[in-house]
Enzyme design. Structure first.
Site, PDB file in Angstrom:
ATOM      1  N   TRP A  67       6.588  -2.675   9.088  1.00  0.00           N
ATOM      2  CA  TRP A  67       5.790  -3.404   8.085  1.00  0.00           C
ATOM      3  C   TRP A  67       6.519  -3.277   6.749  1.00  0.00           C
ATOM      4  O   TRP A  67       6.223  -2.385   5.953  1.00  0.00           O
ATOM      5  CB  TRP A  67       4.381  -2.824   8.004  1.00  0.00           C
ATOM      6  CG  TRP A  67       3.748  -2.599   9.343  1.00  0.00           C
ATOM      7  CD1 TRP A  67       3.409  -1.419   9.902  1.00  0.00           C
ATOM      8  CD2 TRP A  67       3.349  -3.617  10.293  1.00  0.00           C
ATOM      9  NE1 TRP A  67       2.839  -1.619  11.131  1.00  0.00           N
ATOM     10  CE2 TRP A  67       2.788  -2.954  11.401  1.00  0.00           C
ATOM     11  CE3 TRP A  67       3.420  -5.011  10.314  1.00  0.00           C
ATOM     12  CZ2 TRP A  67       2.295  -3.624  12.521  1.00  0.00           C
ATOM     13  CZ3 TRP A  67       2.950  -5.679  11.421  1.00  0.00           C
ATOM     14  CH2 TRP A  67       2.387  -5.005  12.506  1.00  0.00           C
ATOM     15  N   GLU A  86      -0.253   1.489  11.832  1.00  0.00           N
ATOM     16  CA  GLU A  86      -0.292   1.558  10.364  1.00  0.00           C
ATOM     17  C   GLU A  86      -0.334   2.993   9.873  1.00  0.00           C
ATOM     18  O   GLU A  86      -0.037   3.257   8.720  1.00  0.00           O
ATOM     19  CB  GLU A  86      -1.542   0.847   9.827  1.00  0.00           C
ATOM     20  CG  GLU A  86      -1.703  -0.570  10.298  1.00  0.00           C
ATOM     21  CD  GLU A  86      -0.742  -1.531   9.626  1.00  0.00           C
ATOM     22  OE1 GLU A  86      -0.228  -1.208   8.539  1.00  0.00           O
ATOM     23  OE2 GLU A  86      -0.504  -2.601  10.192  1.00  0.00           O
ATOM     24  N   TYR A 118      -7.596  -5.698   9.540  1.00  0.00           N
ATOM     25  CA  TYR A 118      -7.233  -5.531   8.132  1.00  0.00           C
ATOM     26  C   TYR A 118      -7.544  -6.818   7.390  1.00  0.00           C
ATOM     27  O   TYR A 118      -7.720  -7.873   8.002  1.00  0.00           O
ATOM     28  CB  TYR A 118      -5.769  -5.109   7.973  1.00  0.00           C
ATOM     29  CG  TYR A 118      -4.741  -6.150   8.392  1.00  0.00           C
ATOM     30  CD1 TYR A 118      -4.469  -6.387   9.742  1.00  0.00           C
ATOM     31  CD2 TYR A 118      -4.031  -6.894   7.448  1.00  0.00           C
ATOM     32  CE1 TYR A 118      -3.516  -7.322  10.132  1.00  0.00           C
ATOM     33  CE2 TYR A 118      -3.077  -7.828   7.823  1.00  0.00           C
ATOM     34  CZ  TYR A 118      -2.829  -8.030   9.165  1.00  0.00           C
ATOM     35  OH  TYR A 118      -1.891  -8.952   9.552  1.00  0.00           O
ATOM     36  N   ARG A 178       0.837  -1.203   0.000  1.00  0.00           N
ATOM     37  CA  ARG A 178       0.000   0.000   0.000  1.00  0.00           C
ATOM     38  C   ARG A 178       0.871   1.251   0.000  1.00  0.00           C
ATOM     39  O   ARG A 178       2.003   1.238   0.512  1.00  0.00           O
ATOM     40  CB  ARG A 178      -0.919   0.020   1.214  1.00  0.00           C
ATOM     41  CG  ARG A 178      -0.231  -0.291   2.515  1.00  0.00           C
ATOM     42  CD  ARG A 178      -0.098   0.837   3.466  1.00  0.00           C
ATOM     43  NE  ARG A 178       0.300   0.342   4.782  1.00  0.00           N
ATOM     44  CZ  ARG A 178       0.566   1.103   5.811  1.00  0.00           C
ATOM     45  NH1 ARG A 178       0.492   2.398   5.704  1.00  0.00           N
ATOM     46  NH2 ARG A 178       0.920   0.584   6.963  1.00  0.00           N
ATOM     47  N   CYS A 229       2.313 -14.979  13.618  1.00  0.00           N
ATOM     48  CA  CYS A 229       3.565 -14.518  13.010  1.00  0.00           C
ATOM     49  C   CYS A 229       4.164 -13.468  13.942  1.00  0.00           C
ATOM     50  O   CYS A 229       3.445 -12.631  14.486  1.00  0.00           O
ATOM     51  CB  CYS A 229       3.276 -13.930  11.637  1.00  0.00           C
ATOM     52  SG  CYS A 229       4.742 -13.380  10.758  1.00  0.00           S
ATOM     53  N   ASP A 253      -5.285  -6.225  13.898  1.00  0.00           N
ATOM     54  CA  ASP A 253      -4.014  -5.514  13.790  1.00  0.00           C
ATOM     55  C   ASP A 253      -3.629  -4.959  15.156  1.00  0.00           C
ATOM     56  O   ASP A 253      -3.301  -3.781  15.299  1.00  0.00           O
ATOM     57  CB  ASP A 253      -4.084  -4.392  12.753  1.00  0.00           C
ATOM     58  CG  ASP A 253      -2.690  -3.971  12.325  1.00  0.00           C
ATOM     59  OD1 ASP A 253      -1.884  -4.850  12.009  1.00  0.00           O
ATOM     60  OD2 ASP A 253      -2.391  -2.766  12.347  1.00  0.00           O
ATOM     61  N   LYS A 285       6.205  -4.710   1.837  1.00  0.00           N
ATOM     62  CA  LYS A 285       5.954  -3.905   0.624  1.00  0.00           C
ATOM     63  C   LYS A 285       7.247  -3.340   0.048  1.00  0.00           C
ATOM     64  O   LYS A 285       7.304  -2.956  -1.104  1.00  0.00           O
ATOM     65  CB  LYS A 285       4.953  -2.781   0.927  1.00  0.00           C
ATOM     66  CG  LYS A 285       5.461  -1.764   1.930  1.00  0.00           C
ATOM     67  CD  LYS A 285       4.427  -0.726   2.320  1.00  0.00           C
ATOM     68  CE  LYS A 285       3.361  -1.250   3.225  1.00  0.00           C
ATOM     69  NZ  LYS A 285       3.823  -1.813   4.538  1.00  0.00           N
TER      70      LYS A 285
HETATM   71  C1  FAD Z   1       1.188 -10.897  10.794  1.00  0.00           C
HETATM   72  C2  FAD Z   1       2.054  -9.953  10.002  1.00  0.00           C
HETATM   73  C3  FAD Z   1       1.464  -9.181   9.022  1.00  0.00           C
HETATM   74  C4  FAD Z   1       2.236  -8.306   8.274  1.00  0.00           C
HETATM   75  N1  FAD Z   1       1.624  -7.584   7.303  1.00  0.00           N
HETATM   76  C5  FAD Z   1       2.364  -6.782   6.509  1.00  0.00           C
HETATM   77  C6  FAD Z   1       1.758  -6.109   5.421  1.00  0.00           C
HETATM   78  O1  FAD Z   1       0.570  -6.274   5.160  1.00  0.00           O
HETATM   79  N2  FAD Z   1       2.526  -5.308   4.658  1.00  0.00           N
HETATM   80  C7  FAD Z   1       3.869  -5.132   4.888  1.00  0.00           C
HETATM   81  O2  FAD Z   1       4.502  -4.375   4.148  1.00  0.00           O
HETATM   82  N3  FAD Z   1       4.484  -5.787   5.888  1.00  0.00           N
HETATM   83  C8  FAD Z   1       3.769  -6.602   6.697  1.00  0.00           C
HETATM   84  N4  FAD Z   1       4.366  -7.306   7.703  1.00  0.00           N
HETATM   85  C9  FAD Z   1       5.807  -7.139   7.922  1.00  0.00           C
HETATM   86  C10 FAD Z   1       6.656  -7.981   6.992  1.00  0.00           C
HETATM   87  O3  FAD Z   1       6.117  -9.282   6.877  1.00  0.00           O
HETATM   88  C11 FAD Z   1       8.068  -8.021   7.546  1.00  0.00           C
HETATM   89  O4  FAD Z   1       8.529  -6.687   7.671  1.00  0.00           O
HETATM   90  C12 FAD Z   1       9.036  -8.789   6.654  1.00  0.00           C
HETATM   91  O5  FAD Z   1       8.522 -10.056   6.327  1.00  0.00           O
HETATM   92  C13 FAD Z   1      10.349  -8.918   7.415  1.00  0.00           C
HETATM   93  O6  FAD Z   1      11.254  -9.729   6.719  1.00  0.00           O
HETATM   94  P1  FAD Z   1      12.713  -9.923   7.299  1.00  0.00           P
HETATM   95  O7  FAD Z   1      13.503 -10.616   6.263  1.00  0.00           O
HETATM   96  O8  FAD Z   1      13.213  -8.623   7.838  1.00  0.00           O
HETATM   97  O9  FAD Z   1      12.513 -10.826   8.597  1.00  0.00           O
HETATM   98  P2  FAD Z   1      12.285 -12.408   8.705  1.00  0.00           P
HETATM   99  O10 FAD Z   1      11.382 -12.885   7.666  1.00  0.00           O
HETATM  100  O11 FAD Z   1      11.940 -12.674  10.115  1.00  0.00           O
HETATM  101  O12 FAD Z   1      13.712 -13.004   8.386  1.00  0.00           O
HETATM  102  C14 FAD Z   1      14.764 -12.956   9.316  1.00  0.00           C
HETATM  103  C15 FAD Z   1      15.508 -14.268   9.233  1.00  0.00           C
HETATM  104  O13 FAD Z   1      16.681 -14.159  10.024  1.00  0.00           O
HETATM  105  C16 FAD Z   1      16.916 -15.409  10.623  1.00  0.00           C
HETATM  106  N5  FAD Z   1      17.791 -15.240  11.782  1.00  0.00           N
HETATM  107  C17 FAD Z   1      17.479 -14.603  12.946  1.00  0.00           C
HETATM  108  N6  FAD Z   1      18.497 -14.719  13.816  1.00  0.00           N
HETATM  109  C18 FAD Z   1      19.482 -15.422  13.198  1.00  0.00           C
HETATM  110  C19 FAD Z   1      20.780 -15.856  13.570  1.00  0.00           C
HETATM  111  N7  FAD Z   1      21.278 -15.647  14.799  1.00  0.00           N
HETATM  112  N8  FAD Z   1      21.519 -16.533  12.666  1.00  0.00           N
HETATM  113  C20 FAD Z   1      21.038 -16.785  11.424  1.00  0.00           C
HETATM  114  N9  FAD Z   1      19.800 -16.408  11.034  1.00  0.00           N
HETATM  115  C21 FAD Z   1      19.033 -15.727  11.890  1.00  0.00           C
HETATM  116  C22 FAD Z   1      15.512 -15.868  10.999  1.00  0.00           C
HETATM  117  O14 FAD Z   1      15.448 -17.253  11.250  1.00  0.00           O
HETATM  118  C23 FAD Z   1      14.691 -15.431   9.811  1.00  0.00           C
HETATM  119  O15 FAD Z   1      14.545 -16.443   8.845  1.00  0.00           O
HETATM  120  C24 FAD Z   1       3.626  -8.187   8.508  1.00  0.00           C
HETATM  121  C25 FAD Z   1       4.220  -8.972   9.490  1.00  0.00           C
HETATM  122  C26 FAD Z   1       3.459  -9.849  10.242  1.00  0.00           C
HETATM  123  C27 FAD Z   1       4.112 -10.685  11.294  1.00  0.00           C
END
Ligand code: FAD
Length: 393
Positions: free
Chosen positions: A355, A99, A258, A51, A321, A276, A358
């Site tokens: 979040w 949000e 949402y 969004r 999550c 949310d 996106k």
């Molecule tokens: C319910 C929910 C709804 C959401 N809705 C939205 C939405 O509608 N729109 C939007 O834009 N965003 C949304 N978000 C946010 C979005 O999903 C996250 O910001 C994004 O997925 C984060 O990705 P990431 O790679 O930063 O984290 P993650 O996907 O958590 O990846 C981090 C990785 O690091 C690994 N890791 C951690 N520690 C270590 C370590 N010591 N050694 C090795 N590996 C490690 C973990 O195992 C994990 O796999 C939502 C989140 C949730 C929970």
């Protein structure tokens, strides 16, 4: 073994960063503590909302900049990743949630010259299948909003990284220790090996402070274990855009919801509607339960019964999550080099909180540029913390 860049965390942002680093021929290693595509981080589940509305103009700007990055990723993979159905925001224009806020978003969209339609409560009811909304509610509809096929995005990023001659991927490799002694390569320890690198990119999702602890600082966060649910369509002709309702907190804050359209790739025949809010934030990712909160789900059922057409209000599938949210005002995302007091700070890049689904392909590009060039073409000043906000030991 020595790498140009080590990325800690193989979730959506870490994989997008590695993909961009691979395209730039940087010798890159991604270390993931679990299996890739695991369901334990913030990228668990099938879908997320793309969004543009935000009350801060820099966030609107960033979402606008993310859209062409999604289109490039779609054309590089030949797969559609965004189901464009529009963003609908409605509710009390004065309410602020994590949000954003409707009144502020209208102003920011105007300022950034992003087209949207203002809506009355009656418009939301007549055009979008919601019912019994309070008369003073307002809304806005922005046509670029989409449901992101998050699971496919991760799968494709993983595949692209596997195909890259520059990228190595190690799963089941939790990072246990980091040695960032000045003027020498950074050493990263896992159970299996010790690796060295010139640059370190930290993208561990909700485990952000576990890694920052190893470097001697922290950021201020709270942890939300969010409940999610799918509801069976009872009327096949009814559908929804991606939407968010802003309402005044009621009792346990059970008033923000949402939802998503029906998607062919995400429980077809069902629609996802989620609270949310969390009734009880966690102090640590270790306190997660993996069980959706019954009261959060019951508020959601009540909302559907009162305000949505064409759905059976009993949750059919549920999940949780975990996400780390910054508790710093106006710092939804944290994106910066490590603070200056930390040895080797200019070679350590940190992304966390917010979040951010996106922004996946855009953040990949920004983190790659910070690692390779030491600066980025994008304005990340609103997300930088510097020494002022990091808690350095
Ligand atoms: C319910 C929910 C709804 C959401 N809705 C939205 C939405 O509608 N729109 C939007 O834009 N965003 C949304 N978000 C946010 C979005 O999903 C996250 O910001 C994004 O997925 C984060 O990705 P990431 O790679 O930063 O984290 P993650 O996907 O958590 O990846 C981090 C990785 O690091 C690994 N890791 C951690 N520690 C270590 C370590 N010591 N050694 C090795 N590996 C490690 C973990 O195992 C994990 O796999 C939502 C989140 C949730 C929970």
């Amino acid at each position: 073994m020595h790498f140009d860049v080590i990325v800690i965390g193989g979730g959506s942002i870490g994989l997008a960063t590695a993909y961009e680093l691979g395209k730039s021929n940087a010798k890159t290693l991604v270390l993931e503590q679990y299996a890739f595509l695991n369901q334990k981080g913030s990228s668990a589940g099938q879908s997320r909302q793309f969004r543009i509305p935000y009350p801060e103009d820099y966030m609107v700007h960033m979402a606008v900049e993310a859209l062409p990055c999604w289109r490039t990723l779609e054309s590089s993979t030949g797969r559609s990743l965004l189901q464009t159905v529009g963003t609908l925001w409605f509710g009390d224009p004065g309410v602020h949630s994590t949000e954003g806020n409707i009144a502020g978003a209208k102003e920011a969209l105007k300022k950034e010259k992003v087209a949207f339609s203002p809506l009355s409560s009656g418009d939301v009811e007549s055009k979008f299948n919601f019912t019994n909304l309070p008369g003073p509610y307002e809304g806005l509809y922005q046509a670029d909003g989409a449901s992101i096929d998050l699971a496919l995005t991760l799968e494709l990023l993983l595949k692209l990284n596997r195909e890259s001659p520059s990228v190595s991927l190690e799963e089941n490799s939790p990072v246990l220790k980091i040695d960032n002694t000045p003027n020498s390569p950074i050493k990263v320890y896992t159970k299996q090996a010790v690796y060295t690198c010139d640059k370190l990119v930290v993208t561990p999702g909700p485990y952000i402070n576990n890694i920052l602890d190893m470097l001697g600082f922290q950021i201020a966060v709270t942890y939300w274990e969010m409940s999610s649910a799918y509801f069976k369509k009872t009327d096949p002709n009814i559908d929804y855009p991606t939407w968010f309702v802003f309402q005044n907190a009621d009792g346990e804050n059970g008033n923000q919801f949402y939802g998503f359209p029906e998607s062919p790739w995400d429980h077809p025949g069902y629609i996802r509607v989620c609270p949310d809010f969390v009734i009880k934030p966690l102090d640590s990712p270790d306190h997660r339960t993996d069980k959706p909160n019954a009261r959060e789900l019951s508020y959601t059922t009540q909302w559907i019964k009162s305000h949505m057409k064409g759905l059976d209000p009993t949750p059919a599938f549920t999940s949780t999550c975990l996400i780390a949210l910054s508790t710093l005002s106006k710092k939804e995302l944290v994106l910066d080099f490590a603070p200056p007091k930390i040895p080797n700070h200019e070679n350590i890049i940190v992304y966390g909180t917010g979040w951010a689904a996106k922004f996946i392909p855009l953040l990949g590009k920004i983190l790659m540029q910070l690692a390779i060039k030491g600066h980025t073409d994008y304005n990340i000043q609103p997300f930088q913390l510097g020494y002022k906000y990091f808690r350095v030991y």
